[in-house]
Design a protein around this motif. Structure first.
Motif, PDB file in Angstrom:
ATOM      1  N   SER A 105     -19.586 -53.410 -35.293  1.00 17.88           N
ATOM      2  CA  SER A 105     -20.891 -52.844 -35.607  1.00 17.88           C
ATOM      3  C   SER A 105     -21.108 -51.540 -34.872  1.00 17.88           C
ATOM      4  CB  SER A 105     -22.001 -53.846 -35.257  1.00 17.88           C
ATOM      5  OG  SER A 105     -21.982 -54.130 -33.883  1.00 17.88           O
ATOM      6  N   ILE A 106     -21.990 -50.762 -35.431  1.00 15.53           N
ATOM      7  CA  ILE A 106     -22.401 -49.521 -34.792  1.00 15.53           C
ATOM      8  C   ILE A 106     -23.891 -49.679 -34.507  1.00 15.53           C
ATOM      9  CG2 ILE A 106     -22.615 -47.025 -34.992  1.00 15.53           C
ATOM     10  CD1 ILE A 106     -20.490 -47.150 -37.212  1.00 15.53           C
ATOM     11  N   VAL A 107     -24.249 -49.437 -33.290  1.00 13.49           N
ATOM     12  CA  VAL A 107     -25.649 -49.610 -32.927  1.00 13.49           C
ATOM     13  C   VAL A 107     -26.211 -48.305 -32.403  1.00 13.49           C
ATOM     14  CG1 VAL A 107     -27.263 -50.851 -31.437  1.00 13.49           C
ATOM     15  CG2 VAL A 107     -25.262 -52.034 -32.352  1.00 13.49           C
ATOM     16  N   CYS A 108     -27.369 -47.972 -32.898  1.00 13.57           N
ATOM     17  CA  CYS A 108     -28.080 -46.827 -32.353  1.00 13.57           C
ATOM     18  C   CYS A 108     -29.310 -47.369 -31.643  1.00 13.57           C
ATOM     19  CB  CYS A 108     -28.487 -45.867 -33.470  1.00 13.57           C
ATOM     20  SG  CYS A 108     -29.337 -44.419 -32.814  1.00 13.57           S
ATOM     21  N   LEU A 109     -29.231 -47.385 -30.338  1.00 11.03           N
ATOM     22  CA  LEU A 109     -30.318 -47.979 -29.569  1.00 11.03           C
ATOM     23  C   LEU A 109     -31.645 -47.239 -29.726  1.00 11.03           C
ATOM     24  CD1 LEU A 109     -28.495 -49.126 -26.316  1.00 11.03           C
ATOM     25  CD2 LEU A 109     -29.379 -50.547 -28.155  1.00 11.03           C
ATOM     26  N   PRO A 110     -31.637 -45.917 -29.601  1.00 11.37           N
ATOM     27  CA  PRO A 110     -32.934 -45.221 -29.705  1.00 11.37           C
ATOM     28  C   PRO A 110     -33.624 -45.471 -31.042  1.00 11.37           C
ATOM     29  CG  PRO A 110     -31.234 -43.737 -28.883  1.00 11.37           C
ATOM     30  CD  PRO A 110     -30.542 -44.999 -29.339  1.00 11.37           C
ATOM     31  N   ALA A 111     -32.835 -45.509 -32.091  1.00  4.70           N
ATOM     32  CA  ALA A 111     -33.430 -45.698 -33.421  1.00  4.70           C
ATOM     33  C   ALA A 111     -33.529 -47.175 -33.787  1.00  4.70           C
ATOM     34  CB  ALA A 111     -32.598 -44.959 -34.467  1.00  4.70           C
ATOM     35  N   ARG A 112     -32.899 -48.015 -32.976  1.00  2.00           N
ATOM     36  CA  ARG A 112     -32.852 -49.451 -33.244  1.00  2.00           C
ATOM     37  C   ARG A 112     -32.246 -49.745 -34.617  1.00  2.00           C
ATOM     38  NH1 ARG A 112     -36.267 -52.995 -29.681  1.00  2.00           N
ATOM     39  NH2 ARG A 112     -35.290 -54.445 -31.105  1.00  2.00           N
ATOM     40  N   VAL A 113     -31.212 -48.998 -34.922  1.00  2.00           N
ATOM     41  CA  VAL A 113     -30.506 -49.203 -36.184  1.00  2.00           C
ATOM     42  C   VAL A 113     -29.142 -49.814 -35.861  1.00  2.00           C
ATOM     43  CG1 VAL A 113     -29.406 -48.061 -38.157  1.00  2.00           C
ATOM     44  CG2 VAL A 113     -31.677 -47.330 -37.389  1.00  2.00           C
ATOM     45  N   ALA A 114     -28.785 -50.819 -36.617  1.00  2.00           N
ATOM     46  CA  ALA A 114     -27.475 -51.430 -36.440  1.00  2.00           C
ATOM     47  C   ALA A 114     -26.769 -51.518 -37.771  1.00  2.00           C
ATOM     48  CB  ALA A 114     -27.609 -52.821 -35.826  1.00  2.00           C
ATOM     49  N   VAL A 115     -25.537 -51.047 -37.774  1.00  2.00           N
ATOM     50  CA  VAL A 115     -24.700 -51.156 -38.969  1.00  2.00           C
ATOM     51  C   VAL A 115     -23.600 -52.148 -38.636  1.00  2.00           C
ATOM     52  CG1 VAL A 115     -23.265 -49.907 -40.619  1.00  2.00           C
ATOM     53  CG2 VAL A 115     -25.181 -48.740 -39.504  1.00  2.00           C
ATOM     54  N   THR A 116     -23.518 -53.216 -39.386  1.00  2.00           N
ATOM     55  CA  THR A 116     -22.569 -54.276 -39.078  1.00  2.00           C
ATOM     56  C   THR A 116     -21.717 -54.596 -40.297  1.00  2.00           C
ATOM     57  OG1 THR A 116     -24.260 -55.234 -37.629  1.00  2.00           O
ATOM     58  CG2 THR A 116     -22.364 -56.604 -38.131  1.00  2.00           C
ATOM     59  N   LEU A 117     -20.461 -54.894 -40.030  1.00  4.76           N
ATOM     60  CA  LEU A 117     -19.582 -55.351 -41.107  1.00  4.76           C
ATOM     61  C   LEU A 117     -19.487 -56.866 -41.037  1.00  4.76           C
ATOM     62  CD1 LEU A 117     -16.623 -52.823 -41.312  1.00  4.76           C
ATOM     63  CD2 LEU A 117     -18.546 -53.117 -42.863  1.00  4.76           C
ATOM     64  N   GLU A 118     -19.810 -57.486 -42.133  1.00  2.00           N
ATOM     65  CA  GLU A 118     -19.759 -58.936 -42.186  1.00  2.00           C
ATOM     66  C   GLU A 118     -18.713 -59.376 -43.188  1.00  2.00           C
ATOM     67  OE1 GLU A 118     -23.681 -59.670 -43.391  1.00  2.00           O
ATOM     68  OE2 GLU A 118     -24.567 -59.219 -41.462  1.00  2.00           O
ATOM     69  N   GLY A 119     -18.226 -60.595 -43.008  1.00  2.00           N
ATOM     70  CA  GLY A 119     -17.325 -61.152 -44.004  1.00  2.00           C
ATOM     71  C   GLY A 119     -18.118 -61.582 -45.215  1.00  2.00           C
ATOM     72  N   ALA A 120     -17.407 -62.050 -46.194  1.00  2.00           N
ATOM     73  CA  ALA A 120     -18.099 -62.455 -47.408  1.00  2.00           C
ATOM     74  C   ALA A 120     -18.638 -63.877 -47.280  1.00  2.00           C
ATOM     75  CB  ALA A 120     -17.152 -62.372 -48.600  1.00  2.00           C
ATOM     76  N   ALA A 121     -18.487 -64.446 -46.082  1.00  2.00           N
ATOM     77  CA  ALA A 121     -18.943 -65.820 -45.875  1.00  2.00           C
ATOM     78  C   ALA A 121     -20.392 -65.973 -46.312  1.00  2.00           C
ATOM     79  CB  ALA A 121     -18.795 -66.185 -44.404  1.00  2.00           C
ATOM     80  N   SER A 122     -20.671 -67.126 -46.845  1.00  2.93           N
ATOM     81  CA  SER A 122     -21.982 -67.315 -47.467  1.00  2.93           C
ATOM     82  C   SER A 122     -23.037 -67.801 -46.484  1.00  2.93           C
ATOM     83  CB  SER A 122     -21.865 -68.297 -48.622  1.00  2.93           C
ATOM     84  OG  SER A 122     -21.297 -69.500 -48.155  1.00  2.93           O
ATOM     85  N   ASP A 123     -22.663 -67.953 -45.216  1.00  2.93           N
ATOM     86  CA  ASP A 123     -23.668 -68.518 -44.315  1.00  2.93           C
ATOM     87  C   ASP A 123     -24.871 -67.580 -44.132  1.00  2.93           C
ATOM     88  OD1 ASP A 123     -21.590 -68.034 -41.339  1.00  2.93           O
ATOM     89  OD2 ASP A 123     -22.144 -66.750 -43.002  1.00  2.93           O
ATOM     90  N   TYR A 124     -24.663 -66.311 -44.462  1.00  3.86           N
ATOM     91  CA  TYR A 124     -25.792 -65.401 -44.363  1.00  3.86           C
ATOM     92  C   TYR A 124     -26.763 -65.576 -45.522  1.00  3.86           C
ATOM     93  CZ  TYR A 124     -25.086 -62.577 -40.260  1.00  3.86           C
ATOM     94  OH  TYR A 124     -25.022 -62.150 -38.972  1.00  3.86           O
ATOM     95  N   ASP A 125     -26.256 -66.102 -46.592  1.00  2.68           N
ATOM     96  CA  ASP A 125     -27.128 -66.328 -47.746  1.00  2.68           C
ATOM     97  C   ASP A 125     -28.215 -67.331 -47.423  1.00  2.68           C
ATOM     98  OD1 ASP A 125     -24.398 -66.063 -50.117  1.00  2.68           O
ATOM     99  OD2 ASP A 125     -25.598 -64.558 -49.102  1.00  2.68           O
ATOM    100  N   LEU A 126     -27.891 -68.234 -46.524  1.00  2.22           N
ATOM    101  CA  LEU A 126     -28.885 -69.232 -46.116  1.00  2.22           C
ATOM    102  C   LEU A 126     -30.075 -68.530 -45.474  1.00  2.22           C
ATOM    103  CD1 LEU A 126     -26.518 -71.903 -44.567  1.00  2.22           C
ATOM    104  CD2 LEU A 126     -27.794 -72.083 -46.703  1.00  2.22           C
TER     105      LEU A 126
END
Ligand SMILES: [Zn+2]
Length: 129
Positions: A105-126
Motif C-alpha cells: 500500500s501507499i499511504v499519504c499521511l497528511p492527506a489521509r489517503v491510502a492506496v492498497t492492493l488487495e487480492g481478489a479474495a471475497s472476504d472484503y465483499d462481506l
C-alpha cells in the motif's frame, strides 16, 4: 587400478541432470501459476479510512483524489499503481514508488489517503455488504 569399473555413474549423472532439469522446469513454471492465482488484483483507495474506490487493477485507470486540501494523482502502469503527484508536504506517497503485489500500500499521511492492493479474495465483499 581400481578406478575403471565405474561406468554407470555417468549414466546416473545423466539421469540426475535430467531430473534437475525437470525440476528446474517445474520451478520455472511455478511463478506462472502463482501469477495466475494472484492475477486479479484489486485497487482500493481510501480517504480518511473510508473506501472511496475499489476496482480491478486491470480496469483501473488511475484517479485524482482530494482530501484535506491535498490532491493526489494516482496512476496505473504495467500492473502497478503509484502516486504520480501530490501536493502534500512530505511527498512520502510519491516517493513510495509503485506497488504491484497484494498487501502493498501507499499511504499519504497528511492527506489521509491510502492506496492498497488487495487480492481478489471475497472476504472484503462481506464488509462491502
Ligand atoms: Zn503524500
Amino acid at each position: 587400478m581400481n578406478r575403471s569399473p565405474k561406468l554407470k555413474p555417468t549414466l546416473w549423472d545423466a539421469l540426475v541432470v535430467l531430473a534437475v532439469l525437470a525440476l528446474a522446469g517445474l520451478l520455472a513454471a511455478r511463478p506462472l501459476f502463482a501469477a495466475k492465482t494472484a492475477g486479479e488484483l484489486t485497487v482500493s483507495v481510501s480517504i480518511d479510512g473510508e473506501t472511496v474506490e475499489r476496482c480491478a487493477l486491470s480496469s483501473y485507470e488511475g484517479g485524482v483524489y482530494e482530501s484535506r486540501g491535498y490532491t493526489l494523482t494516482v496512476e496505473e502502469t504495467d500492473g502497478a499503481v503509484y502516486v504520480a503527484s501530490s501536493d502534500c508536504p512530505n511527498q512520502d506517497c510519491v516517493h513510495s514508488g509503485a506497488i504491484s503485489r497484494v498487501g502493498q500500500s501507499i499511504v499519504c499521511l497528511p492527506a489521509r489517503v491510502a492506496v492498497t492492493l488487495e487480492g481478489a479474495a471475497s472476504d472484503y465483499d462481506l464488509i462491502a455488504g
